[in-house]
Scaffold this motif. Structure first.
Motif, mmCIF file in Angstrom:
data_model
loop_
_atom_site.group_PDB
_atom_site.id
_atom_site.type_symbol
_atom_site.label_atom_id
_atom_site.label_comp_id
_atom_site.label_asym_id
_atom_site.label_seq_id
_atom_site.Cartn_x
_atom_site.Cartn_y
_atom_site.Cartn_z
ATOM 1 N N MET A 106 0.804 -1.208 0.000
ATOM 2 C CA MET A 106 0.000 0.000 0.000
ATOM 3 C C MET A 106 0.842 1.264 0.000
ATOM 4 O O MET A 106 0.315 2.351 -0.117
ATOM 5 C CB MET A 106 -0.921 -0.003 1.226
ATOM 6 N N ASN A 107 2.182 1.110 0.158
ATOM 7 C CA ASN A 107 3.064 2.268 0.203
ATOM 8 C C ASN A 107 3.347 2.740 -1.225
ATOM 9 O O ASN A 107 4.078 2.096 -1.977
ATOM 10 C CB ASN A 107 4.374 1.882 0.905
ATOM 11 N N LYS A 108 2.785 3.875 -1.580
ATOM 12 C CA LYS A 108 2.901 4.371 -2.957
ATOM 13 C C LYS A 108 4.336 4.733 -3.305
ATOM 14 O O LYS A 108 4.805 4.462 -4.420
ATOM 15 C CB LYS A 108 1.991 5.584 -3.145
ATOM 16 N N GLN A 109 5.067 5.337 -2.371
ATOM 17 C CA GLN A 109 6.444 5.731 -2.654
ATOM 18 C C GLN A 109 7.330 4.517 -2.911
ATOM 19 O O GLN A 109 8.163 4.519 -3.822
ATOM 20 C CB GLN A 109 7.007 6.550 -1.488
ATOM 21 N N ALA A 110 7.128 3.470 -2.088
ATOM 22 C CA ALA A 110 7.903 2.250 -2.294
ATOM 23 C C ALA A 110 7.602 1.648 -3.662
ATOM 24 O O ALA A 110 8.496 1.176 -4.366
ATOM 25 C CB ALA A 110 7.594 1.244 -1.185
ATOM 26 N N LYS A 111 6.336 1.667 -4.054
ATOM 27 C CA LYS A 111 5.955 1.151 -5.368
ATOM 28 C C LYS A 111 6.619 1.943 -6.482
ATOM 29 O O LYS A 111 7.135 1.375 -7.453
ATOM 30 C CB LYS A 111 4.440 1.211 -5.539
ATOM 31 N N SER A 112 6.617 3.274 -6.353
ATOM 32 C CA SER A 112 7.160 4.112 -7.414
ATOM 33 C C SER A 112 8.647 3.837 -7.627
ATOM 34 O O SER A 112 9.106 3.685 -8.762
ATOM 35 C CB SER A 112 6.927 5.595 -7.103
ATOM 36 N N PHE A 113 9.422 3.717 -6.539
ATOM 37 C CA PHE A 113 10.856 3.452 -6.676
ATOM 38 C C PHE A 113 11.115 2.041 -7.201
ATOM 39 O O PHE A 113 12.035 1.831 -7.998
ATOM 40 C CB PHE A 113 11.565 3.660 -5.333
ATOM 41 N N LEU A 114 10.312 1.088 -6.756
ATOM 42 C CA LEU A 114 10.469 -0.288 -7.244
ATOM 43 C C LEU A 114 10.203 -0.358 -8.738
ATOM 44 O O LEU A 114 11.006 -0.939 -9.497
ATOM 45 C CB LEU A 114 9.518 -1.218 -6.490
ATOM 46 N N PHE A 115 9.104 0.236 -9.199
ATOM 47 C CA PHE A 115 8.757 0.175 -10.614
ATOM 48 C C PHE A 115 9.759 0.963 -11.463
ATOM 49 O O PHE A 115 10.068 0.562 -12.590
ATOM 50 C CB PHE A 115 7.338 0.692 -10.830
ATOM 51 N N MET A 116 10.272 2.081 -10.936
ATOM 52 C CA MET A 116 11.286 2.844 -11.668
ATOM 53 C C MET A 116 12.561 2.027 -11.839
ATOM 54 O O MET A 116 13.165 2.001 -12.922
ATOM 55 C CB MET A 116 11.601 4.151 -10.936
ATOM 56 N N ALA A 117 12.988 1.341 -10.767
ATOM 57 C CA ALA A 117 14.198 0.518 -10.843
ATOM 58 C C ALA A 117 14.021 -0.614 -11.849
ATOM 59 O O ALA A 117 14.919 -0.902 -12.656
ATOM 60 C CB ALA A 117 14.527 -0.035 -9.460
ATOM 61 N N LEU A 118 12.852 -1.243 -11.816
ATOM 62 C CA LEU A 118 12.590 -2.345 -12.750
ATOM 63 C C LEU A 118 12.537 -1.844 -14.191
ATOM 64 O O LEU A 118 13.031 -2.513 -15.116
ATOM 65 C CB LEU A 118 11.277 -3.036 -12.385
ATOM 66 N N LEU A 119 11.951 -0.664 -14.419
ATOM 67 C CA LEU A 119 11.880 -0.113 -15.772
ATOM 68 C C LEU A 119 13.272 0.226 -16.288
ATOM 69 O O LEU A 119 13.590 -0.031 -17.456
ATOM 70 C CB LEU A 119 10.988 1.135 -15.786
#
Length: 304
Positions: A13-26
């Motif tokens: 549910m942590n939006k910031q954690a999601k954003s950094f994870l998806f950016m790293a994967l991209l």
């Protein structure tokens, strides 16, 4: 056990954690994709087959994500006519674009491919302005002009040790296809934006629609071309569509399919600006891998 599950749900549910994870994967996907394609996809494999398998993978991933987020209600509201109006034309353009990208993969070095592929931002801005009248800010215009200049420098920057045939192949089978694909990407993106204005549509469902219609266009096109008699009856028959296929080629195919979903996730959770940062980091990773794995220096105009 319940404590660990609760902690996992809180992390999700942590939006910031999601954003950094998806950016790293991209960034990883952008950086690794040209390398994986060169390593695991044979030049003998049909470009159409590669794209069809990639689109099918996107279809499956989109379905899995919808189920995982318990958003299956979007299927009950789905209507064929509305779906065709929204996704059919962009998907048909998208199919041609992907075939051109597969051709360019073979004839361009990794960094040049990734840099020229970003010229789709310029075509997207152009077609969005033409179709919607939505302009760009002053700084956005400056950035787009710099992007156009960079693309021009790269297209005129051939390796010094290449012969005339290699330079011609690089231009007509590498640079021209990827620039054409970038124009088509901008057109399909702008058409999608226009079609989706005022509609509340699940982003995963829209990705699935694009994948299905794109795949359908390619399959129908291949079937139609097989019915056309060859111009030279004495010529050797064309190889089978499945010629050269191996299980290992699924690695770049699945990574490419994941990348298509990651773009939407990064835009959703981090925004367009941070997506650009992820793209830049991915290109830097591509340059590093090209240098380490193949010992190829950057083209002189790349730093510019």
């Amino acid at each position: 056990q319940s404590w660990h599950w609760r902690g996992f749900r809180e992390f999700r549910m942590n939006k910031q954690a999601k954003s950094f994870l998806f950016m790293a994967l991209l960034s990883l996907q952008i950086g690794l994709q040209p390398v994986l394609n060169r390593a695991f996809v044979s030049n003998e494999i049909s470009r159409t087959l590669i794209v069809v398998i990639t689109e099918f993978s996107k279809l499956a991933l989109g379905l899995a994500l919808i189920i995982s987020e318990k958003s299956t209600g979007c299927f009950r509201e789905w209507k064929l006519l509305e779906s065709l109006q929204v996704a059919a034309l962009p998907a048909a353009i998208y199919a041609v674009q992907n075939l051109l990208l597969q051709e360019a993969y073979v004839h361009l070095d990794f960094v040049t491919f990734n840099l020229l592929n970003q010229s789709k931002l310029l075509s997207t801005a152009f077609f969005v302005f033409i179709l919607t009248g939505q302009g760009q800010s002053y700084f956005q215009c400056v950035a787009l002009v710099m992007l156009m200049l960079g693309a021009f420098l790269i297209t005129n920057d051939s390796p010094t040790d290449s012969n005339e045939h290699e330079q011609s192949s690089r231009l007509w089978r590498g640079i021209v296809p990827i620039l054409t694909a970038s124009v088509l990407s901008g057109l399909s993106g702008a058409l999608s934006q226009v079609a989706l204005q005022g509609r509340s549509r699940n982003s995963y469902l829209f990705s699935m629609e694009l994948a299905f219609y794109s795949m359908s266009c390619l399959v129908l096109g291949t079937a139609a071309s097989s019915l056309v008699p060859a111009a030279d009856a004495s010529a050797a028959p064309a190889p089978s569509l499945l010629h050269g296929i191996t299980w290992i080629m699924l690695i770049p195919v699945l990574v490419s399919a994941l990348g298509g979903l990651l773009v939407g996730l990064v835009t959703k959770y981090a925004g367009g600006v941070y997506k650009c940062f992820a793209v830049v980091i991915g290109i830097l990773l591509t340059a590093l891998l090209q240098r380490v794995l193949y010992g190829r220096p950057l083209p002189p105009s790349t730093p510019l």
